[in-house]
Design a protein around this motif. Structure first.
Motif, PDB file in Angstrom:
ATOM      1  N   UNK A 734       0.816  -1.209   0.000  1.00 38.31           N
ATOM      2  CA  UNK A 734       0.000   0.000   0.000  1.00 38.31           C
ATOM      3  C   UNK A 734       0.850   1.260   0.000  1.00 38.31           C
ATOM      4  N   UNK A 735       1.988   1.217   0.681  1.00 44.59           N
ATOM      5  CA  UNK A 735       2.860   2.389   0.724  1.00 44.59           C
ATOM      6  C   UNK A 735       3.374   2.760  -0.658  1.00 44.59           C
ATOM      7  N   UNK A 736       3.437   1.759  -1.548  1.00 50.82           N
ATOM      8  CA  UNK A 736       3.954   2.007  -2.900  1.00 50.82           C
ATOM      9  C   UNK A 736       2.896   1.787  -3.970  1.00 50.82           C
ATOM     10  N   UNK A 737       1.635   1.607  -3.551  1.00 47.55           N
ATOM     11  CA  UNK A 737       0.536   1.359  -4.492  1.00 47.55           C
ATOM     12  C   UNK A 737       0.909   0.236  -5.457  1.00 47.55           C
ATOM     13  N   UNK A 738       1.485  -0.810  -4.907  1.00 45.40           N
ATOM     14  CA  UNK A 738       2.013  -1.882  -5.742  1.00 45.40           C
ATOM     15  C   UNK A 738       1.006  -3.014  -5.875  1.00 45.40           C
ATOM     16  N   UNK A 739       0.861  -3.494  -7.091  1.00 44.86           N
ATOM     17  CA  UNK A 739       0.015  -4.654  -7.386  1.00 44.86           C
ATOM     18  C   UNK A 739      -1.406  -4.415  -6.861  1.00 44.86           C
ATOM     19  N   UNK A 740      -2.044  -5.456  -6.365  1.00 45.34           N
ATOM     20  CA  UNK A 740      -3.444  -5.340  -5.909  1.00 45.34           C
ATOM     21  C   UNK A 740      -3.495  -4.972  -4.433  1.00 45.34           C
ATOM     22  N   UNK A 741      -3.013  -3.781  -4.113  1.00 43.35           N
ATOM     23  CA  UNK A 741      -2.840  -3.389  -2.721  1.00 43.35           C
ATOM     24  C   UNK A 741      -4.155  -3.365  -1.943  1.00 43.35           C
TER      25      UNK A 741
END
Length: 892
Positions: A734-741
């Motif tokens: 979530x901190x990096x808005x990565x993949x299916x956060x």
């Protein structure tokens, strides 16, 4: 820790106090015959001046308390009878502390009397009181707390069960019942509680009778020992209970049912028994209370609290996976710390909050001494150095440092003093006192102090007098240097050698310009030389030093050291500057140094050089990446891993070339991932590097590794992803808005709907670098805080503006700053601490100036808010200076 709220006055007619129709915002003034007029301002909290007056009014008091608890209502009700003996006929109003409730009636000596109540305290006019004995009966109601203080109510989201516990220090006991809430008005307590039939009720004594009354039970408790109200307790709920005993003392451990599977009672009881085995003979006083309960509770604001015979612990001490040895030691340490308070704080209690350090410093020192002398942990003092002492050193270099012993004018100031000076520095200087006085003399002085003042209150002079008498030593100079003067001294050694032997050695002591006091203390000099490929400790020389310079004649003729450690074994509380020869040899031979504790201290010394702006960040980082990979001592690994995380965060902020920033951060990330992969399967080192990896992972490759670990598509031998480690990976996404956060949060909540999981989910949403996430949680924190528990707001505030997201803070800064006035005026200290977490590390001159404008804006800030903002400004300025040093080093 007092609770504030919107002022609402209950106006009743009283000729002395407030006339009918008088403006109730005025202060209550009552002239006393032959006495100075005394004023208690209508504000939350308690002032030292008023506490002194009330101590003169009240000779003694005991309480009979009845409380009715209901799982489904938002408030509780009760009656307290304060059997109060007054010193003569009162000539001024008597006030009874009671914050945030409602008062149904007040009776004095079986007669209902008029009173005033302003949401902070009840006032009774003097004509309704008499000299000698008075029975003051108050019927009242009070809402349950949602901020972890007073009587806190928690509903478990997994099974719907309700649990309650109290937390009072320094001034929240009056949120449970009206009384005189100051430490030097000790009392006996007789309690009865009506509560749901499947609940267990816990207080300072065991129940003498339990009666069924329909779907309720009435719990009756006998009169307690005499102690201060801030360590009284009332805990309630359908707890899981484990029982044991030691030396005839009944032991119980309790936790909520959904957490019980993760509790390891064998560790809790083992560490508890070891602490009793050490403390009773050390103090030469049997445990002074009738039983010993330990209650593990949710939403707790501190680590633990030393309520008499009913200690509360934060649920963070329960891991949902396998603990590291360091985590087990932290548990053992906090158990010992709270138990030490049973003697030092509960049996003998400070007279007022200016002597808070008498409680906390002593418990800090004694807990570590107990572990070092009577536990399985053989590196207790290394852990003290790694944790508590570094906390103290940092606190003593902040602009808000203060003397260990300092004036405390009110309970708000007391709340602000629960810090690294009171705990860490105080504990550290107590650690060096036995070296100064002699261990047995120190122990004897402590024992005599506790025996002479049992069930009473004490002051600093009482404690120091007993130590001085036992050691036959005048401690006035020591007391002035260490307890009344703030600031951290620095120690360095200058030595000359001829033909391989020391020809002369001088210890140089300095102090910061603003705190120039030079102190006397004992230290040890460690002389290290290479022998057979190892850097070996060849000589240990104890030295007493004082003043600006101390000639060490005993060093003459010893082998010339390649590394000289001026604080070998960490006896002294002092910052060390190594000489140039030692620094050079340390850098070339740090992995050859035989003693792990010395390596630990030298690694810290290196980081201090970076932190103090003497060593550029890139040079420090290069040394770490070149040398830390072969370290095998877990404490050194923990230290280096922690410092790499801090360095990574500074790199997010310092003003530097972007490609160079990415290069250095990628180097940290790559090194940490390599250490994680190469660590022994299931080892504490593996667990440590995993925690650091989730702090520093940033590249697409690292984030992909994190996602694959979470989904089970990648495994590291021996690494078990317990629920808490899984949330660390989700937070990272979530901190990096990565993949299916977002889906990662939803999937995890479906399998883990615990309170801890819900808090982690809030943190994971708040940390997203999205304007809508910031707006949502900022609005909740500032405008809708009554809809949330403090623990939920704290998780959001702690994660809303990390150092890597300062631009998002800048977009919201005006809204945050404009809220300061309202927060400062009306919020509790607990909430103020949460609010100040919104201010990020802002490594810019603009960030420094923004905080300066707030601090110098002319508004009277709550002590806790002022302290937090001053410290943040200091951190921002230090970060700016680090960036400038890095820029100059790169140019060179």
């Amino acid at each position: 820790m007092n609770r504030s709220g919107k002022f609402t006055a209950v106006l009743l007619c009283s000729a002395i106090l407030v006339a009918c129709g008088q403006d109730t915002d005025q202060e209550l003034v009552a002239p006393g015959a032959g006495q100075e007029t005394v004023v208690r301002a209508q504000v939350p909290g308690l002032s030292e001046d008023y506490a002194k007056l009330r101590k003169q009014q009240v000779a003694s008091v005991d309480y009979r308390l009845s409380v009715t608890l209901d799982a489904e209502r938002d408030h509780f009700s009760g009656q307290v009878i304060a059997d109060t003996r007054l010193n003569g006929k009162p000539t001024q109003p008597l006030t009874v502390d009671f914050s945030g409730g409602s008062v149904d009636s007040v009776r004095v000596n079986d007669r209902e009397v008029p009173f005033t109540y302003n949401d902070y305290f009840i006032s009774i006019a003097p004509e309704y009181l008499r000299a000698g004995e008075n029975a003051i009966a108050i019927r009242y109601q009070h809402p349950y707390s949602t901020d972890g203080s007073g009587l806190h109510r928690f509903r478990d989201p997994e099974d719907g069960n309700v649990y309650m516990y109290t937390d009072f220090e320094p001034y929240d006991a009056n949120r449970l019942f009206p009384h005189f809430d100051q430490p030097n008005l000790k009392a006996h307590y007789t309690l009865d509680v009506t509560a749901p039939k499947d609940w267990t009720i816990i207080t300072s004594v065991r129940e003498q009778k339990v009666e069924e009354k329909g779907d309720k039970k009435l719990w009756q408790f006998p009169q307690s020992a005499k102690f201060s109200s801030y360590i009284f307790s009332l805990h309630a709920g359908p707890f899981r209970v484990w029982e044991d005993e030691t030396d005839g003392i009944p032991l119980r451990l309790m936790a909520r049912r959904t957490l019980a599977e993760y509790v390891k009672p064998e560790d809790w009881f083992k560490f508890t028994k070891q602490s009793f085995e050490f403390f009773q003979p050390y103090f030469d006083i049997d445990y002074p209370f009738v039983k010993y309960d330990q209650v593990i509770v949710p939403d707790f604001n501190a680590g633990a609290m030393e309520n008499v015979a009913a200690v509360t612990f934060n649920e963070a001490y329960v891991s949902r996976g396998e603990k590291t040895e360091a985590q087990r030691m932290r548990l053992a340490n906090v158990i010992a710390h709270e138990m030490a308070h049973m003697w030092f704080g509960d049996l003998v209690t400070m007279n007022w909050w200016d002597d808070l350090w008498l409680n906390e410093s002593f418990a800090t020192y004694m807990a570590n001494l107990s572990l070092a002398r009577n536990s399985e942990f053989k590196n207790a003092w290394e852990n003290f150095y790694l944790g508590t002492k570094q906390w103290a050193y940092r606190a003593d270099q902040l602009p808000t440092t203060h003397a260990i012993q300092l004036p405390v004018h009110n309970t708000d100031e007391a709340f602000a003093n629960f810090d690294g000076i009171t705990y860490g520095k105080g504990g550290s200087i107590l650690k060096q006192l036995p070296y100064y006085l002699g261990e047995e003399k120190f122990r004897l002085g402590v024992s005599n102090y506790l025996k002479d003042l049992s069930y009473s209150n004490s002051t600093l002079d009482d404690f120091m007098g007993h130590l001085g008498k036992a050691a036959d030593k005048d401690l006035q100079q020591w007391q002035q240097q260490w307890l009344y003067q703030p600031g951290l001294n620095t120690l360095s050694a200058q030595f000359q050698c001829d033909n391989g032997k020391v020809a002369g050695l001088t210890l140089i002591q300095t102090g910061p310009e603003e705190y120039p006091t030079l102190r006397e203390q004992r230290t040890q000099l460690g002389f290290y030389n290479l022998e057979g490929g190892s850097m070996v400790l060849k000589e240990v020389l104890p030295v007493m030093y004082s003043g600006a310079s101390t000639n060490v004649a005993a060093a003459k003729g010893l082998d010339c050291p390649q590394i000289l450690n001026p604080n070998e074994g960490d006896w002294a509380f002092v910052k060390v500057n190594l000489d140039s020869t030692s620094v050079d040899n340390m850098k070339r031979h740090i992995n050859d140094i035989e003693k792990p504790f010395t390596r630990l201290m030298l690694w810290q010394n290196l980081y201090d050089s970076f932190y103090d702006g003497k060593l550029p960040l890139n040079q420090y980082l290069h040394f770490v990446l070149e040398n830390a990979g072969t370290e095998r001592d877990i404490n050194v690994i923990r230290l280096v891993a922690r410092h790499l995380g801090s360095t990574f965060r500074y790199l997010n902020q310092v003003d530097m070339n972007e490609s160079r920033r990415e290069e250095l951060q990628l180097a940290i990330e790559t090194f940490v991932w390599q250490q994680l992969q190469q660590s022994e399967a299931g080892s504490d080192a593996q667990k440590t590097w995993f925690g650091t990896f989730t702090d520093v992972a940033k590249s697409d490759g690292a984030l992909a590794n994190a996602r694959d670990l979470l989904l089970g598509e990648r495994k590291l031998d021996g690494l078990t992803l317990d629920p808490d480690r899984r949330w660390d990976l989700i937070y990272l996404q979530n901190a990096h808005l990565y993949s299916d956060y977002q889906q990662a949060i939803d999937r995890e909540l479906a399998r883990d709907n615990s309170d801890r999981a819900q808090l982690k989910a809030i943190a994971s949403e708040a940390v997203r670098p999205l304007p809508e996430a910031k707006a949502k949680w900022l609005q909740n924190i500032l405008e809708h805080r009554e809809d949330f528990k403090l623990s939920q707001l704290r998780y959001a505030a702690d994660n809303l503006f990390p150092a890597s997201q300062v631009t998002l803070y800048d977009d919201n800064a005006e809204q945050i700053i404009s809220a300061i006035g309202a927060v400062n005026a009306t919020a509790s200290p607990e909430y103020i601490g949460t609010f100040t977490d919104l201010f990020p590390l802002n490594c810019s001159e603009a960030g420094v100036q923004q905080l300066t404008a707030i601090l110098e804006g002319g508004e009277q800030l709550n002590p806790l808010m002022e302290k937090s903002l001053k410290n943040r400004r200091y951190d921002n300025q230090r970060c700016v200076d680090m960036g400038q040093l890095l820029t100059h080093a790169s140019a060179d």
